[in-house]
Each structure stands twice: as C-alpha cells, then as structure tokens.
Design an enzyme around this catalytic site. Structure first.
Site, PDB file in Angstrom:
ATOM      1  N   ASP A   1      35.092  52.298  38.079  1.00 47.06           N
ATOM      2  CA  ASP A   1      33.876  52.264  37.577  1.00 47.06           C
ATOM      3  C   ASP A   1      33.998  51.865  36.026  1.00 47.06           C
ATOM      4  O   ASP A   1      33.333  51.261  35.330  1.00 47.06           O
ATOM      5  CB  ASP A   1      33.216  53.745  37.575  1.00 47.06           C
ATOM      6  CG  ASP A   1      32.174  54.187  36.755  1.00 47.06           C
ATOM      7  OD1 ASP A   1      30.832  53.705  36.963  1.00 47.06           O
ATOM      8  OD2 ASP A   1      32.470  54.696  35.709  1.00 47.06           O
TER       9      ASP A   1
ATOM     10  N   GLU B   1      33.330  50.122  43.728  1.00 51.31           N
ATOM     11  CA  GLU B   1      34.126  50.597  42.642  1.00 51.31           C
ATOM     12  C   GLU B   1      35.453  50.903  42.906  1.00 51.31           C
ATOM     13  O   GLU B   1      36.432  50.653  42.245  1.00 51.31           O
ATOM     14  CB  GLU B   1      33.374  51.833  42.102  1.00 51.31           C
ATOM     15  CG  GLU B   1      32.001  51.794  41.575  1.00 51.31           C
ATOM     16  CD  GLU B   1      31.496  53.108  40.877  1.00 51.31           C
ATOM     17  OE1 GLU B   1      30.484  53.068  40.093  1.00 51.31           O
ATOM     18  OE2 GLU B   1      31.714  54.158  41.550  1.00 51.31           O
TER      19      GLU B   1
END
Lengths: 246, 246
Positions: free
Chosen positions: B66, B134
C-alpha cells in the site's frame, strides 16, 4: 529547468552560497539538481509561477515527500517489527510521521532559515517546519531517486529518533517487564550468562533465560546487558499471551 | 528463508509450477526470491507461523505494498499534473488507489486463484482481490526493490487504467466527446465493429474508427462498447491538439 532557474533568482549570490553550504550539510551529499531544492525552500507568498501559470513553491513537493517518507518508514517497520500486524504497523507509522515529530525534524535542521518568502517568517505557524521537511524529502527524491531518499530518512529520522519500544510507550526494558511478571506469577527466573566469542573478533556474551527451570529463550550479543535484554525480549514474545494480562 | 521454505510447502510440486508460471506472467519478470511471493499468496487461515511464533501470511505485505503504491502514484501525479495543488494531487491519488479500483486490479490478474487458504475461497469478500494486489506489490518491493515496483505499477495500473481527465470527472466517455467534436466540425465518423477472437478463448471485438473516411484508430476488447470507447480514446489523443479547443 532553465526557466525555473531564472524565476528562482530571488536570492543574492551570497545567500545562494550560504544556502548551498547549509543544504549540503543537511543532506550529507552533493545535490545534482540545485534548482529543485530551491523550489523546496520557496514559500507560496512569493507568488512565483512558471510560463504555464503553475505556481512554483514547496507545497506540491510536500505531497511527494510525504509519500516517500511513508514508504521508507513502512519498509523499516516491516523489517523491524516482524511480530506486528497490519494495524500495529499502521499505528507505529503514524506516530513516526506525526505532525509534531516532523515539525521537530524541520526545526532541528533549521530549514526555515533558508526559506524565501514575501511575508515575515514570524507569521508562520509551527507546521511550516514539518512541511519544509516533507518538501525536502520530495526534492531529494526528484534529484537523486528513491535510494538517496531512503538513506537520508535513515540518517535523519530513523537512526537518531526512532525506537519502536519507546514509541509503543509501554516498554523501556523487556528484562524488567519479565522480572515483574515472574514475581507476580511467583515463577523463578534465571539468566545464565557466559562468554561465547565463537568466530567473532569482538567479545560476545551468550545467555540462556530459564523460567521455572525451563530454558525459554537464548540470545547472544556484545555485552551482558544487551544479551540479557535480547533474551528477555524473545521470552516476552514467546509468553506474550500470558504476559499481556499483566 | 530456509524455514519459511519448509513452512510454506502447502502446495504440491505441480501447483507450485503453475503458480510460478502464472506469477511470472503477471509480474512480467522472473522473481528472484520465490518465497516472498508465496507469503503474498498465503491467507491467515492457514495459521502458519515462523519459529518466533510470528504469523506468516500476506497481511503485513499489504501494509508495505500500500505504501509503495502510494509513493509511485504520487510521483506519477506530481509529474503528470503540474497544475494541481496538494489537495488536488491527494484527491486524485485516493481515486487511483481506491478500494474498488484495487479490487478490480486483483480480479483482472486472477490473484485469488493462487491463494493458499484453509477456508473456502467463496467465503472471501470482494476486498480480498485488492488486498492481494497490495501484497503482491509489497512482495515485488522486497524481492527486487523500488524500481521494479515502479515499473510493475506503471505497467499494471497506470498505463492501462489511469486517465487523469476521466478521474477528474471531466471526461465520462471519449466516444461521446469525439462524436460531439465531429458534429461541430462537420466531419463524418464511422465505427466499424466486427468479431475478432484471435487466439483468445473469450469472445473479442475489434473496431476501426474512421473520420472523414480515414481510419484514425483501431482497438480490440471483450465487448463492442469497450472496443469503441478504446478506439475513441486513441483517436482523442491522436487529434488532441485540434479537439482541445472544443
């Protein structure tokens, strides 16, 4: 960049020289693209624009630097806190890049001293320090790329200021925490420390930590104190579910 | 990593082979450290732990990925939107890395197919796709560093999906924009759509877009509508200097 060079000539040659010297000291390396750092020290009040009418000041660099800071700190936490879950890592990251912390960093490096602004610096709030720090990180990224950014953050943020246990605010010493728990739970504990240099040139100590006569954790370090603390930390994580109710 | 290797032997040799082939196709390069990708496809329900008792699954990699995604997208926006201020850049970034968008990316790459889990994949919600995406970015970072991460995100996120005008909500359809322009400029236009499956298992459509009887753009997609829109977008960029005064 030719245009920006012209636009940003709002300092005298002498001021530029001082800025350059201070900048190099702060960075710890020689900037390649001096101009991008000038942008990082240009306040919006100067009202400088490029030939497309886009404002030239440090605010967009803050956006970039904030993201780079966050990436580097995330990587650091990922490696340093293998026991921490996503929620823990997120919490720790926001403590490290907190407004107060960034403001302190900016102040420490005296970034405000070199800002070009059309309004008095006394009128700036405290956040200008943190904003300048973020913008500087953004400028480093544009000048030298991610790896320089990471090195700078390690040197200026992580090494001097980040201490995970302390950030957690809970733990100053795993050893004393563990001793406290053993006393409360009426368990015996014993740190068996001995010299163990192995193949190392430096003196090393090994320790076996036993609780109720069972070896719970081992560790090895360059001092007795460090080895004991490391063993206590391992024991702490091994016994975590029981200790947490302490 | 020896230990993780042992721990993660929850796939058969054959499954590992398939996973490796698919992974390499998704990545567009050969992974160096296969093990870190295995972690990126390991669900917490497997309850795998390392010898310190730390859980091994993709959740911590999500945290890392992320942050890397955010850094790469920030750099892209900084360069692509020189007129955008900090607020604008932040808004655009959150549109690009929105939950819905990440879920689409994960689905498109069929990441869930390769997850090792102890519970039924049907019980996963929609967010698993974005989480896996992610985690994959996090694994790429650990395996190959920031530059590979950036290349992967450019290839899989930015090039195929990011369109600043559309994100700004200015352009909803390139097709209608183009038709509007043709009508205003009194130009004829014609979308020639035909089925063209090529070697694909799925049905595909190809389209040739002509303006004033000259083929301006071609495209191919899984629906007529998508193919027309893609061709219109290409034509839009080809004719941009003329269209911008629309």
């Amino acid at each position: 960049m030719g245009l920006i060079r012209k636009i940003l000539n709002s300092r005298s040659k002498d001021e530029d020289g001082n800025f350059f010297v201070h900048l190099q000291r702060v960075l710890g390396f020689k900037p390649k693209d001096f101009e991008v750092y000038k942008v990082a020290f240009t306040h919006r009040s100067t009202n400088i624009k490029d030939d497309q009418g886009n404002p030239i000041n440090y605010e967009r660099l803050e956006f970039l630097g904030d993201a780079m800071l966050s990436a580097v700190i995330s990587k650091y936490l990922y490696e340093e806190a293998p026991a921490g879950d996503e929620g823990y890592l997120t919490k720790m990251r926001s403590k490290i890049v907190s407004r107060e912390h960034l403001n302190e960093l900016g102040k420490e490096l005296r970034l405000l001293d070199y800002v070009v602004s059309s309004i008095s610096k006394e009128s700036f709030g405290d956040n200008v320090h943190g904003n300048l720090f973020e913008a500087l990180v953004g400028a480093i990224y544009l000048d030298r790329g991610y790896n320089y950014c990471e090195r700078f953050i390690n040197k200026r943020v992580i090494k001097p200021h980040v201490d995970i246990e302390r950030l957690e605010g809970k733990i100053i010493s795993y050893k004393s925490l563990l001793i406290e728990w053993c006393q409360k739970e009426k368990k015996s504990f014993y740190f068996n420390v001995f010299e163990d240099n192995g193949n190392d040139v430096l003196k090393h100590f090994a320790v076996k930590l036993s609780i109720d006569n069972k070896v719970i954790a081992k560790a090895r370090a360059t001092s007795k104190k460090k080895a004991e603390e490391a063993a206590a930390k391992r024991a702490y994580f091994a016994l975590q579910s029981q200790i947490e109710n302490l």
